[in-house]
Design an enzyme around this catalytic site. Structure first.
Site: not given
Ligand SMILES: *Cc1c(COP(=O)(O)O)cnc(C)c1O
Length: 432
Positions: A19, A153, A255, A282
């Site tokens: 970004y 997100y 997620d 992550k």
């Molecule tokens: C960081 C994140 C993603 C994306 O993961 P990347 O490894 O950056 O593609 C998706 N969902 C959530 C909740 C995130 O924090």
């Protein structure tokens, strides 16, 4: 090796950062080392060379055990001594199987089928494909849309962007390009009270009624909305979502790419309410390598197999990368054999006590802590360069965004380092 000035000059001319404008880039600092909860930074612009700072970001939620952890380093070199990568089509290997075993046993019971993906965004792509293919397998191909909530997100590739909060340019810019999903209101904040959850629930019932024939699933970040604004919401909302999903034959996707592996004080928020599909990423590899996983139930796997393709239509080149899997298993073993809950609680308490006084500081709109995440929300967008420079000056690495100065440090951070972190957040708030 290039001199610092040349390295930074090439970076500025040629490398995109997240970004960040290529033509008018904001400054980057050179990392020359990282160990424990500390990074070593060099920035000739500000006249510092190999300055050690406390890492407040865990490299975006990932480095929960800190940097250069001897156990993770060893797991990685051990696997590199065997083989680093082989294709996953038609082949398998111990690192993938051993990681699969751990993920199945540490997540709620019905989640027992594992898809290894190469990043968080890709895992959300896969999860959404699973939802669509499941509905097709159940004879409901007209169900193609997702219900989600504002403030979320889910990543930067196309399908995840379509369920990410449409504010912030995403909506206008991608109109006609991304699939259009159904957005419900932001869930009521934690502590808002039962009346709010009921109101929110009946709003969702209306949304579902308006789109019943086209909805395939629901996707949310459970409990804590991360990059969408760092807000925790009432866990009762998860019960509402589970009930609505069951009632309307929708698959529920959580997620947990940010919330997974203990960050909120729960190993997974999915322990409170079980989803049909779970994405983790992550912190999965302790921040060493890119890897994510999608877990689902036998029932969903069977539904997908009944779709016309008969398989999940996804299979990345680096699926199940052995190095990433080996370090992920080592990271999970470290986590579950440690008293991570005590560490998260200790970080939460110290951040809460340290940040609370900032509530009175000029320009501060809110201060909040959830698990090992501390957030100071300003009443204006942060001057990121000024705030970052001030934090480094105070011995801390932070990366504010929008109106937020926030931190989610490695679980291994010491109490002294936490005090430094709190001071750095204060400095960033005053400068930003
Ligand atoms: C960081 C994140 C993603 C994306 O993961 P990347 O490894 O950056 O593609 C998706 N969902 C959530 C909740 C995130 O924090």
């Amino acid at each position: 090796m290039l001199a610092t000035a040349e390295t930074l000059a090439f970076d500025r001319e040629h490398l995109w950062h997240p970004y960040t404008s290529m033509t008018e880039p904001t400054p980057v600092r050179l990392v020359t080392g990282a160990s424990g909860a500390r990074l070593t930074l060099t920035d000739p612009r500000l006249g510092y060379d190999d300055r050690e700072v406390v890492d407040g970001m865990s490299s975006w939620w990932a480095a929960i055990h800190g940097y250069r952890h001897p156990v993770l380093d060893a797991a990685l070199s051990r696997q590199a001594g065997e083989f680093s990568h082989v294709m996953f089509g038609g082949l398998t290997h111990a690192p993938a199987v051993e990681l699969g075993q751990r993920l199945v046993s540490m997540t709620p019971e019905p989640l027992e089928r594992v898809f290894l993906a190469d990043s968080g965004s890709v895992s959300v792509e896969v999860a959404m494909k699973m939802v669509l293919q499941y509905q097709r397998g159940r004879g409901r191909p007209e169900r193609t849309r997702m219900l989600t909530v504002r403030g979320g997100y889910h990543g930067d590739t196309a399908h995840p962007m379509s369920v990410t909060d449409p504010e912030g340019g995403m909506h206008a810019m991608w109109q006609g390009v991304l699939p259009t999903q159904v957005f419900g209101q932001v869930p009521p904040r934690i502590g808002a009270g039962p009346g709010y959850v009921e109101m929110w629930a009946s709003h969702l019932v209306n949304e579902i009624a308006a789109h019943r024939s086209e909805l395939a699933g629901i996707i949310v970040e459970p409990l804590l909305q991360g990059a969408g604004g760092m807000w925790a919401y009432d866990p009762e909302c998860l019960v509402v979502l589970r009930d609505l999903a069951d009632e309307h034959d929708l698959l529920l996707v959580f997620d947990e790419i940010a919330t997974g592996f203990g960050r909120t004080g729960h190993l997974f928020v999915s322990e409170l309410v079980t989803p049909d599909i779970l994405c983790v990423g992550k912190a999965l590899t302790g921040g060493y390598l890119t890897l994510a996983a999608v877990l689902t139930t036998d029932e969903v796997a069977r539904g997908i197999s009944a779709s016309e393709a008969g398989v999940v239509m996804h299979g990345p080149t680096f699926m199940g990368n052995p190095l990433a899997c080996a370090v992920a298993s080592a990271s999970i073993d470290l986590l579950v054999s440690s008293d991570w809950a005590a560490d998260v609680g200790r970080i939460a308490d110290r951040l809460t006590a340290g940040l609370e006084p900032l509530r009175e500081a000029p320009g501060v709109a809110d201060v909040r802590t959830i698990g090992a995440v501390g957030v100071v929300q300003l009443d204006h967008d942060v001057d990121v360069v000024a705030a970052t420079d001030a934090a480094i000056e105070a011995g801390v690495w932070l990366r504010p965004f929008r109106d937020l100065v926030y931190a989610m440090p490695p679980y291994v951070i010491s109490d002294d380092e936490l005090d430094t972190l709190v001071a750095g957040i204060g400095a960033a708030v005053r400068a930003g």
